[in-house]
Motif scaffolding. Structure first.
Motif, PDB file in Angstrom:
ATOM      1  N   GLN A 158       2.451  17.321   0.562  1.00 47.81           N
ATOM      2  CA  GLN A 158       2.043  15.926   0.429  1.00 47.81           C
ATOM      3  C   GLN A 158       3.186  14.946   0.691  1.00 47.81           C
ATOM      4  OE1 GLN A 158       0.252  15.428  -3.397  1.00 47.81           O
ATOM      5  NE2 GLN A 158      -1.626  16.531  -2.844  1.00 47.81           N
ATOM      6  N   GLU A 164       1.253   6.773  -6.856  1.00 48.06           N
ATOM      7  CA  GLU A 164       0.165   7.698  -7.159  1.00 48.06           C
ATOM      8  C   GLU A 164       0.615   9.143  -7.009  1.00 48.06           C
ATOM      9  OE1 GLU A 164      -3.014   6.648  -4.602  1.00 48.06           O
ATOM     10  OE2 GLU A 164      -3.466   4.740  -5.628  1.00 48.06           O
ATOM     11  N   ARG A 165       1.547   9.432  -6.065  1.00 49.80           N
ATOM     12  CA  ARG A 165       2.063  10.784  -5.874  1.00 49.80           C
ATOM     13  C   ARG A 165       3.257  11.069  -6.769  1.00 49.80           C
ATOM     14  NH1 ARG A 165       1.764   8.987  -0.504  1.00 49.80           N
ATOM     15  NH2 ARG A 165       4.047   8.840  -0.492  1.00 49.80           N
ATOM     16  N   GLN A 199       0.825  -1.201   0.000  1.00 54.27           N
ATOM     17  CA  GLN A 199       0.000   0.000   0.000  1.00 54.27           C
ATOM     18  C   GLN A 199       0.866   1.260   0.000  1.00 54.27           C
ATOM     19  OE1 GLN A 199      -2.660   0.196   3.324  1.00 54.27           O
ATOM     20  NE2 GLN A 199      -3.732   2.028   2.590  1.00 54.27           N
ATOM     21  N   GLN A 229       0.796   4.054  -2.954  1.00 48.35           N
ATOM     22  CA  GLN A 229       0.525   5.466  -2.691  1.00 48.35           C
ATOM     23  C   GLN A 229       1.665   6.348  -3.178  1.00 48.35           C
ATOM     24  OE1 GLN A 229      -0.208   5.579   1.525  1.00 48.35           O
ATOM     25  NE2 GLN A 229      -2.296   4.736   1.347  1.00 48.35           N
ATOM     26  N   SER A 230       2.903   5.873  -3.049  1.00 47.49           N
ATOM     27  CA  SER A 230       4.037   6.642  -3.556  1.00 47.49           C
ATOM     28  C   SER A 230       3.963   6.787  -5.067  1.00 47.49           C
ATOM     29  CB  SER A 230       5.349   5.968  -3.148  1.00 47.49           C
ATOM     30  OG  SER A 230       6.461   6.619  -3.741  1.00 47.49           O
ATOM     31  N   ARG A 274       5.713  12.413   2.360  1.00 47.28           N
ATOM     32  CA  ARG A 274       5.600  11.443   3.458  1.00 47.28           C
ATOM     33  C   ARG A 274       7.005  11.128   3.968  1.00 47.28           C
ATOM     34  NH1 ARG A 274       0.639  11.214   5.318  1.00 47.28           N
ATOM     35  NH2 ARG A 274       1.144   9.176   6.256  1.00 47.28           N
TER      36      ARG A 274
END
Length: 713
Positions: free
Chosen positions: A434, A400-401, A393, A397-398, A436
């Motif tokens: 955004q 997607e960014r 996951q 998510q990485s 992380r």
């Protein structure tokens, strides 16, 4: 092969053959032969010469050629009798006698005609026989030759009978030996067939017990296969006994658990002796220790140990078979059962390993599924070997960014493979708000000799980073708001105390109170400066101003500044340094602050009459500085925590605490910024503590790079 005496006799006959031929020729010249008889004699001679040539050329048809020669003899005899030439029969007799002698080993019947001719001629001559001419002497010579032939027939017949009896005896002996060999072969064949049957049964049993990895299935299959291997009709029950921490566990094929008393007796005996036990009906009925077997009417029993494959001297259990038949178990069956027990124990061990691995796999799957952090395992090529849902996951998510987290993790894994050491790294994935933050710990594992894997654990610290940023912003604002009023307060206090004549006369009591206020303001300012310093260090805003300095001078200067405070508490503060130490490249103000904090902490922790010693020494790794006191000490369980921000030692001794617990944390950051280390060398409650820190020598390239990185522009 011809015997020597026979070969010698043949040689003599061959040498005498010319004389016999001359005698026959002379005898023929003495006969008054008619032309018919002479022609018949010539034909007879030609036929025998032809037969002789055929005998030499075709020895394989000797019997047929001998029959041909006998036929020619009979034909010539009939010719002579018919045409009145009986004297010529002596020629037939002589040639027949020679032929019979030559082929005596093939057959004796060619000698019958020469033996009869002499008697026929002698009886035919009767009273008219005279002994004056060769013609009249021929019947006598023929008779003598017949007698010789008859004697030879009798002699050779007797020899043949003896040889026949000898060969018959040999034949009977060989036949008996053959029968015995056949019986032995049949017995061996039956034994081999029985062994083959047992081996096939053993092989089938081993394949059956190895076909499953379920422990219950394996145990049941062992019992069933053992019954078929030894004979279903013969075996009344089979027991597989395993030693467990709680006692003996029995698996029986035909009986229930509460009827396993006989298996317990056999198992205990075998496990104590570590040897197989084979019992017959007499032992079971007569010996009291086998009473449980006799109670079940068993008349034969066999039990073998189950040795642990990993520990050959350790017995894991037993295999036992019992029968109500009187026949006992043979040594061969004991060997087969022992061989079967070895393979059965291996199958049990494999099944146990499978159960253990299944449980471990279930636990590992649960841990991977339920753990809050991401976990990724990479091989030496940077390929994902194993991961969990959280890691997948995070990577998704990485992506997607449009982040680069996956590649950075692969680079870290390859670095761990290359260096072979564990690494911890903070990775920022993405930019702007955004982004992380992940704290990644990577370590190398070797599950097997030819497999190396890098295990990476990803801990998302984005929320902690946000909270930390907010905390630092709050501390910065708070310190700023406190510093300005404090500076104003200190300024006015200084004016009041120093220029009291201009602002008003102060009494001693007022001066004392204002002095206390000034001290409190100074302490508060120092606390604020500590907050600002620790906050600056956490945001990577710490800047060093390195210069070449002498650590001895720095120690002495700092100790002199702190001596007044030490003397006020009745503490002996001294320094113990060598006459010379190499210079170091340091931010002199920062290292002086480290020494000041350590000495102040030692003064606070040391009671009146105590002692504080500041020392230094040179090591191969750099310069070591020690601050040793005889104070209250630090408990062992708190030594690892004293360098944490805001941590205050609780050693059970009442000490006035007027600080925030930031001094040692600041010391740690300053020393590590110089490329050194700080630690507690030793501490004992009630006896004192030694703090030590190290500074690298100036010829270290890593420190030079560190100085360049922190140096201000």
């Amino acid at each position: 092969m011809m015997r020597p005496e026979t070969e010698q006799l043949q040689t003599i006959i061959r040498r005498l053959l010319p004389l016999l031929a001359l005698g026959i020729a002379w005898l023929i010249t003495q006969f008054d032969l008619t032309p018919v008889i002479a022609g018949g004699l010539a034909g007879y001679g030609i036929i025998n010469v032809i037969l002789l040539l055929f005998l030499r050329r075709y020895p394989s048809v000797t019997n047929r050629l001998l029959l041909g020669s006998i036929a020619s003899d009979l034909l010539f005899v009939f010719w002579c009798i018919t045409f009145g030439g009986p004297a010529a029969l002596t020629v037939v007799q002589g040639i027949g006698a020679l032929r019979a002698w030559r082929y005596r080993f093939y057959s004796l019947w060619p000698a019958f005609l020469p033996a009869i001719i002499g008697f026929i001629l002698f009886l035919g001559a009767g009273n008219a026989m005279t002994f004056t001419t060769p013609t009249t002497l021929a019947p006598v010579g023929s008779l003598l030759l017949s007698l010789v032939v008859v004697a030879a027939l009798i002699w050779f017949g007797d020899r043949r009978n003896l040889a026949a009896r000898e060969w018959r005896a040999r034949y009977d002996h060989l036949r008996r030996e053959q029968k015995q060999q056949v019986a032995n072969l049949e017995e061996s064949n039956n034994e081999l067939r029985d062994r083959l049957r047992r081996m096939e049964a053993l092989g089938e049993s081993l394949r059956a017990i190895s076909s499953s990895l379920s422990l219950d299935d394996v145990l049941h299959q062992i019992l069933d296969s053992l019954t078929h291997m030894l004979g279903v009709q013969r075996i009344d029950d089979v027991a597989l006994t395993l030693a467990r921490p709680t006692g003996l566990e029995h698996r029986l094929l035909h009986a229930s658990e509460h009827q396993a008393d006989w298996a317990t007796v056999l198992a205990q005996t075998v496990m104590n002796s570590k040897r197989p036990v084979s019992l017959d009906g007499f032992q079971i009925t007569q010996q009291p220790e086998w009473q449980p077997l006799a109670a079940h009417q068993f008349r034969a029993a066999l039990s073998v140990p189950l040795f642990d494959p990993d520990q050959p001297d350790h017995i894991r259990g037993t295999l036992s078979v019992v029968s109500r038949q009187v026949t006992t178990f043979s040594p061969a069956e004991e060997r087969h059962l022992t061989s079967f027990s070895i393979q059965a124990m291996i199958a049990i061990r494999n099944a146990e390993f499978h159960v253990q691995l299944s449980r471990q796999q279930a636990v590992l799957s649960a841990v991977l599924h339920d753990m809050a952090d991401g976990l990724i395992v990479y091989d030496q090529q940077g390929t994902v070997y194993l991961d969990n849902a959280v890691a997948r996951q995070i990577i998704a998510q990485s992506m997607e960014r449009s982040g680069n987290l996956a590649n950075r993790l692969i680079e870290l894994a390859l670095r761990v493979h290359h260096e072979g050491n564990s690494l911890s790294q903070e990775i920022v994935d993405g930019e702007t708000e955004q982004a992380r933050f992940y704290h990644v710990h990577a370590t190398l594992v070797n599950p097997s000799a030819d497999t190396r894997l890098a295990v990476l654990v990803l801990h998302d610290v984005t929320d902690q980073k946000g909270e930390e940023r907010q905390r630092r912003e709050f501390i910065a604002k708070l310190a700023h708001e406190l510093r300005n009023p404090l500076n104003t307060l200190k300024g006015f206090l200084a004016i009041v105390l120093k220029e009291s004549d201009n602002v008003g006369k102060l009494t001693e009591r007022q001066r004392e109170f204002l002095g206390e206020v000034e001290d409190s303001a100074n302490r508060l300012k120092k606390r604020v400066e500590e907050l600002i310093e620790i906050n600056r260090n956490g945001t990577n805003q710490l800047k060093l101003r390195p210069i070449r300095a002498n650590i001895i001078d720095l120690i002495i200067t700092t100790c002199i500044k702190q001596q007044q405070q030490a003397h006020e508490k009745g503490i002996d503060l001294r320094w113990d340094v060598p006459e010379q130490l190499p210079d170091v490249i340091i931010d002199e103000e920062r290292i002086s602050q480290v020494l000041t904090n350590l000495i102040e902490n030692a003064i606070k922790a040391t009671p009146n009459g105590g002692k504080i010693v500041v020392s230094a020494e040179q090591h191969s790794q750099g310069i070591y500085v020690h601050v040793t006191d005889t104070g209250v000490g630090i408990p062992a369980d708190q030594i690892e925590k004293v360098f944490l921000p805001f941590y205050q030692v609780d050693n059970g001794i009442p000490v006035k605490k007027t600080h925030l617990g930031l001094g040692l944390a600041i010391c740690k950051q300053f020393v590590e910024a110089h490329g050194g280390k700080i630690w507690i060398a030793h501490s004992e409650v009630g006896k004192g503590t030694r703090f030590s820190f190290s500074l690298p020598l100036p010829d270290k390239d890593t420190f030079d790079m560190l100085v360049n990185r922190h140096a201000s522009v």
